[in-house]
Design a protein around this motif. Structure first.
Motif, PDB file in Angstrom:
ATOM      1  N   LEU A  36      -4.639 -78.495 -52.993  1.00 27.56           N
ATOM      2  CA  LEU A  36      -3.898 -77.481 -53.741  1.00 27.56           C
ATOM      3  C   LEU A  36      -4.855 -76.562 -54.495  1.00 27.56           C
ATOM      4  O   LEU A  36      -4.734 -75.339 -54.443  1.00 27.56           O
ATOM      5  N   LEU A  37      -5.816 -77.141 -55.175  1.00 28.68           N
ATOM      6  CA  LEU A  37      -6.787 -76.351 -55.923  1.00 28.68           C
ATOM      7  C   LEU A  37      -7.592 -75.447 -54.982  1.00 28.68           C
ATOM      8  O   LEU A  37      -7.812 -74.266 -55.269  1.00 28.68           O
ATOM      9  N   SER A  38      -7.982 -75.995 -53.849  1.00 30.69           N
ATOM     10  CA  SER A  38      -8.721 -75.218 -52.858  1.00 30.69           C
ATOM     11  C   SER A  38      -7.880 -74.038 -52.365  1.00 30.69           C
ATOM     12  O   SER A  38      -8.369 -72.910 -52.270  1.00 30.69           O
ATOM     13  N   GLN A  39      -6.608 -74.280 -52.082  1.00 28.72           N
ATOM     14  CA  GLN A  39      -5.721 -73.206 -51.604  1.00 28.72           C
ATOM     15  C   GLN A  39      -5.534 -72.122 -52.663  1.00 28.72           C
ATOM     16  O   GLN A  39      -5.550 -70.934 -52.345  1.00 28.72           O
ATOM     17  N   ILE A  40      -5.368 -72.529 -53.912  1.00 29.22           N
ATOM     18  CA  ILE A  40      -5.190 -71.562 -55.003  1.00 29.22           C
ATOM     19  C   ILE A  40      -6.409 -70.639 -55.077  1.00 29.22           C
ATOM     20  O   ILE A  40      -6.272 -69.413 -55.163  1.00 29.22           O
ATOM     21  N   LEU A  41      -7.600 -71.214 -55.031  1.00 30.29           N
ATOM     22  CA  LEU A  41      -8.819 -70.413 -55.126  1.00 30.29           C
ATOM     23  C   LEU A  41      -9.023 -69.556 -53.883  1.00 30.29           C
ATOM     24  O   LEU A  41      -9.394 -68.380 -53.980  1.00 30.29           O
ATOM     25  N   GLU A  42      -8.771 -70.125 -52.713  1.00 30.49           N
ATOM     26  CA  GLU A  42      -8.984 -69.377 -51.470  1.00 30.49           C
ATOM     27  C   GLU A  42      -8.014 -68.211 -51.325  1.00 30.49           C
ATOM     28  O   GLU A  42      -8.365 -67.184 -50.755  1.00 30.49           O
ATOM     29  N   ILE A  55      -2.976 -77.504 -64.578  1.00 27.98           N
ATOM     30  CA  ILE A  55      -3.967 -76.471 -64.841  1.00 27.98           C
ATOM     31  C   ILE A  55      -3.318 -75.098 -64.931  1.00 27.98           C
ATOM     32  O   ILE A  55      -2.461 -74.745 -64.125  1.00 27.98           O
ATOM     33  N   ASP A  56      -3.756 -74.316 -65.913  1.00 27.74           N
ATOM     34  CA  ASP A  56      -3.371 -72.910 -66.030  1.00 27.74           C
ATOM     35  C   ASP A  56      -4.203 -72.172 -64.984  1.00 27.74           C
ATOM     36  O   ASP A  56      -5.401 -71.946 -65.166  1.00 27.74           O
ATOM     37  N   THR A  57      -3.575 -71.810 -63.851  1.00 28.87           N
ATOM     38  CA  THR A  57      -4.332 -71.221 -62.741  1.00 28.87           C
ATOM     39  C   THR A  57      -4.956 -69.880 -63.102  1.00 28.87           C
ATOM     40  O   THR A  57      -6.044 -69.561 -62.630  1.00 28.87           O
ATOM     41  N   GLY A  58      -4.307 -69.112 -63.963  1.00 25.32           N
ATOM     42  CA  GLY A  58      -4.877 -67.833 -64.392  1.00 25.32           C
ATOM     43  C   GLY A  58      -6.185 -68.049 -65.127  1.00 25.32           C
ATOM     44  O   GLY A  58      -7.183 -67.358 -64.871  1.00 25.32           O
ATOM     45  N   LYS A  59      -6.190 -69.013 -66.030  1.00 28.31           N
ATOM     46  CA  LYS A  59      -7.410 -69.319 -66.789  1.00 28.31           C
ATOM     47  C   LYS A  59      -8.494 -69.849 -65.853  1.00 28.31           C
ATOM     48  O   LYS A  59      -9.661 -69.458 -65.954  1.00 28.31           O
ATOM     49  N   LEU A  60      -8.107 -70.738 -64.939  1.00 28.22           N
ATOM     50  CA  LEU A  60      -9.073 -71.301 -64.006  1.00 28.22           C
ATOM     51  C   LEU A  60      -9.693 -70.203 -63.140  1.00 28.22           C
ATOM     52  O   LEU A  60     -10.913 -70.151 -62.973  1.00 28.22           O
ATOM     53  N   LEU A  61      -8.862 -69.326 -62.588  1.00 31.31           N
ATOM     54  CA  LEU A  61      -9.380 -68.247 -61.746  1.00 31.31           C
ATOM     55  C   LEU A  61     -10.338 -67.349 -62.526  1.00 31.31           C
ATOM     56  O   LEU A  61     -11.387 -66.953 -62.009  1.00 31.31           O
ATOM     57  N   ALA A  62      -9.992 -67.025 -63.768  1.00 34.80           N
ATOM     58  CA  ALA A  62     -10.868 -66.183 -64.590  1.00 34.80           C
ATOM     59  C   ALA A  62     -12.209 -66.884 -64.829  1.00 34.80           C
ATOM     60  O   ALA A  62     -13.275 -66.262 -64.723  1.00 34.80           O
TER      61      ALA A  62
END
Length: 157
Positions: free
Chosen positions: A41-47, A136-143
């Motif tokens: 899931l984390l990999s897909q979010i980032l990719e 995880i807050d995906t917006g924060k993680l992506l930033a």
């Protein structure tokens, strides 16, 4: 493939991949988690945001990937995101071992669904970028990821 196609679909995909590759290898994120679903899931979010990822199912596997020089050249890992609670080599053990290696300056983000203040303090003493609680807050993680990889963080998240 029809008679008038010069390239097969596989050849067309390979050509596209080569043409999109920059001269310098793009840095990848190594995601370390013993939970396969969480890793994927984390990999897909980032990719989905254009960030290339590799995954490891354990701290041991991640360490092998990070210290093997040939693997490093191939993978060009620029950031590690690791779960805190894993088998023999947990997230903090992984960070400690990376900090004692030639990759000591590698940015690392720890994520956990089960952490206490002591864990967070120890992680900060090990100079991790951040300690994020699940979910995880995906917006924060992506930033955070984009900042650490030197990507444009002004893009909409």
């Amino acid at each position: 493939m029809s008679d008038h196609d010069i390239l097969s679909d596989a050849e067309r995909e390979a050509l596209s991949a080569v043409m999109l590759e920059p001269d310098l290898p793009m840095q990848r994120v190594l995601i370390v988690d013993d939970d396969k679903d969480a890793r994927e899931l984390l990999s897909q979010i980032l990719e989905l945001d254009g960030i290339r990822c590799r995954t490891a199912a354990s701290g041991e596997t991640a360490l092998k990937m990070l210290v093997n020089e040939e693997e490093l050249k191939k993978l060009s890992i620029g950031l590690v995101i690791t779960d805190l609670r894993m088998g023999n080599v947990d997230g903090l053990d992984l960070v400690r071992q990376v900090r004692e290696s030639a990759r000591a300056a590698l940015p690392i983000i720890i994520v956990s669904g089960d952490a206490d203040v002591k864990d967070a303090i120890e992680a900060m003493h090990l100079s991790v970028v951040d300690f994020l609680l699940k979910p995880i807050d995906t917006g924060k993680l992506l930033a955070l990821v984009k900042h650490e990889l030197g990507m444009d963080v002004q893009e909409p998240i």
